[in-house]
Write a protein that holds these residues in place. Structure first.
Motif, PDB file in Angstrom:
ATOM      1  N   TRP A 138       0.872  -1.177   0.000  1.00 27.28           N
ATOM      2  CA  TRP A 138       0.000   0.000   0.000  1.00 27.28           C
ATOM      3  C   TRP A 138       0.898   1.212   0.000  1.00 27.28           C
ATOM      4  O   TRP A 138       1.885   1.266   0.760  1.00 27.28           O
ATOM      5  N   HIS A 140       0.913   5.713  -0.514  1.00 24.47           N
ATOM      6  CA  HIS A 140       0.143   6.953  -0.518  1.00 24.47           C
ATOM      7  C   HIS A 140       1.092   8.082  -0.870  1.00 24.47           C
ATOM      8  O   HIS A 140       2.147   8.237  -0.243  1.00 24.47           O
ATOM      9  N   GLU A 145       4.583  13.603  -8.249  1.00 25.52           N
ATOM     10  CA  GLU A 145       3.765  12.718  -9.080  1.00 25.52           C
ATOM     11  C   GLU A 145       4.497  11.404  -9.276  1.00 25.52           C
ATOM     12  O   GLU A 145       5.686  11.380  -9.620  1.00 25.52           O
ATOM     13  N   HIS A 155      -0.225   3.808 -14.184  1.00 23.62           N
ATOM     14  CA  HIS A 155      -1.040   4.747 -13.415  1.00 23.62           C
ATOM     15  C   HIS A 155      -0.163   5.912 -12.983  1.00 23.62           C
ATOM     16  O   HIS A 155       0.993   5.719 -12.593  1.00 23.62           O
ATOM     17  N   ARG A 156      -0.736   7.108 -13.031  1.00 19.21           N
ATOM     18  CA  ARG A 156      -0.053   8.287 -12.511  1.00 19.21           C
ATOM     19  C   ARG A 156      -0.805   8.777 -11.290  1.00 19.21           C
ATOM     20  O   ARG A 156      -1.996   9.042 -11.361  1.00 19.21           O
ATOM     21  N   LEU A 157      -0.100   8.878 -10.180  1.00 19.84           N
ATOM     22  CA  LEU A 157      -0.702   9.238  -8.910  1.00 19.84           C
ATOM     23  C   LEU A 157      -0.127  10.563  -8.425  1.00 19.84           C
ATOM     24  O   LEU A 157       1.094  10.778  -8.482  1.00 19.84           O
ATOM     25  N   GLY A 158      -1.016  11.437  -7.943  1.00 20.82           N
ATOM     26  CA  GLY A 158      -0.602  12.706  -7.386  1.00 20.82           C
ATOM     27  C   GLY A 158      -0.800  12.737  -5.885  1.00 20.82           C
ATOM     28  O   GLY A 158      -1.255  11.750  -5.283  1.00 20.82           O
ATOM     29  N   GLY A 160      -2.152  12.751  -2.344  1.00 21.07           N
ATOM     30  CA  GLY A 160      -3.440  12.292  -1.839  1.00 21.07           C
ATOM     31  C   GLY A 160      -3.919  10.997  -2.461  1.00 21.07           C
ATOM     32  O   GLY A 160      -4.832  10.361  -1.938  1.00 21.07           O
ATOM     33  N   ASP A 161      -3.323  10.582  -3.590  1.00 20.64           N
ATOM     34  CA  ASP A 161      -3.706   9.323  -4.237  1.00 20.64           C
ATOM     35  C   ASP A 161      -3.003   8.144  -3.555  1.00 20.64           C
ATOM     36  O   ASP A 161      -1.885   8.277  -3.036  1.00 20.64           O
ATOM     37  N   SER A 162      -3.669   6.987  -3.594  1.00 20.12           N
ATOM     38  CA  SER A 162      -3.123   5.771  -2.983  1.00 20.12           C
ATOM     39  C   SER A 162      -3.245   4.604  -3.946  1.00 20.12           C
ATOM     40  O   SER A 162      -4.018   4.648  -4.905  1.00 20.12           O
ATOM     41  N   ALA A 163      -2.503   3.550  -3.669  1.00 21.54           N
ATOM     42  CA  ALA A 163      -2.603   2.296  -4.413  1.00 21.54           C
ATOM     43  C   ALA A 163      -2.398   1.151  -3.441  1.00 21.54           C
ATOM     44  O   ALA A 163      -1.593   1.248  -2.512  1.00 21.54           O
TER      45      ALA A 163
END
Length: 207
Positions: A138, A140, A145, A155-158, A160-163
Motif C-alpha cells: 500500500w 500513498h 507525481e 497509473h499516474r498518482l498525485g 493524496g492518491d493511494s494504491a
C-alpha cells in the motif's frame, strides 16, 4: 485440499532456534496434535514438524495461519511483547537510510506483520526495475507525481492518491517530477530487508 507449501527463503536464520520451540509450546498450549494443528493451518504434518524443529522457516502467510490456529498473535510467535518495543515512533528517531538512490525512514516497529516506511524516490532512480515478490503493498503519495506500472497498466498518482496491490503483480515505481516523489509505504513482506524493496534483487529485470 491444502494449498501448496512455499519453499521458504524466509526470515532471518537467527530467529529460527527461538521460534521453533515456541511454535511447539503454543501448539501444546492449545491442546492440539501435530496433525490437527497442521490441518487447521493448511499445512502438512511433516511441514509443521520441520517448522517446530527449526529445519524450515515459516513464511508470513504461515505465521498468520498458525497465529489464528493457536489463538495468538504473530508478535507472540516471534517472541515479542508489548514491552519489547514502543508503539510510537518519533520523527526525531527516524534515521534516514539510502539504497539504490531511494531514501527511506522506518515509520513502524520492526518485526511486525506489516512494515511501514516513509520513502523519497528521486527522479530517474530505479524506474526500470521490475519488482515481483510475495505480499501486499500500500502506498500513498505525499508530494510529487508517481508513475506506477502494475502488469501492463500504467497509473499516474498525485498527492493524496493511494494504491493497494498484490506484490506478485510485476510492478515498477518511478518519480515523474524532477524533484522526486515522497510516499508513505506499507508492505507485508516480513522476511525481506527494507533495502530489497529499493534495490531488487533483480533476475533478468524481474526480482
Amino acid at each position: 485440499m491444502n494449498p501448496p507449501e512455499p519453499v521458504p527463503p524466509d526470515g532471518p536464520a537467527e530467529a529460527v532456534p527461538v521460534m521453533a520451540p515456541r511454535l511447539r509450546a503454543l501448539r501444546r498450549r492449545a491442546a492440539l496434535t501435530l496433525e490437527a494443528a497442521a490441518r487447521t493451518a493448511g499445512l502438512s504434518p511433516a511441514h509443521l514438524s520441520r517448522l517446530e524443529t527449526g529445519q524450515r522457516q515459516p513464511s508470513l502467510p504461515m505465521l498468520l495461519a498458525l497465529a489464528r490456529t493457536y489463538g495468538t498473535t504473530v508478535s507472540e510467535l516471534l517472541g515479542e511483547t508489548a514491552a519489547d518495543r514502543d508503539a510510537v515512533i518519533r520523527a526525531a528517531d527516524m534515521e534516514p537510510t539510502r539504497a539504490g538512490g531511494w531514501t527511506y525512514w522506518q515509520a513502524g516497529a520492526p518485526g511486525r506483520g506489516m512494515q511501514a516506511l516513509r520513502v523519497h524516490v528521486p527522479h530517474g532512480s530505479q524506474g526500470d526495475i521490475v519488482r515481483v515478490h510475495p505480499g501486499e503493498e500500500w502506498l500513498h503519495v505525499l508530494r510529487g507525481e508517481l508513475r506506477l506500472r502494475l502488469g501492463d497498466a500504467v497509473h499516474r498518482l498525485g498527492p493524496g492518491d493511494s494504491a493497494h496491490f498484490d506484490s506478485l503483480t510485476p510492478h515498477r515505481i518511478a518519480a515523474e517530477d524532477d524533484g522526486g516523489v515522497d510516499l508513505l509505504f506499507v508492505h507485508t513482506l516480513l522476511q525481506s530487508p527494507t533495502a530489497a524493496l529499493c534495490l531488487g534483487p533483480t533476475n533478468g529485470g524481474t526480482p
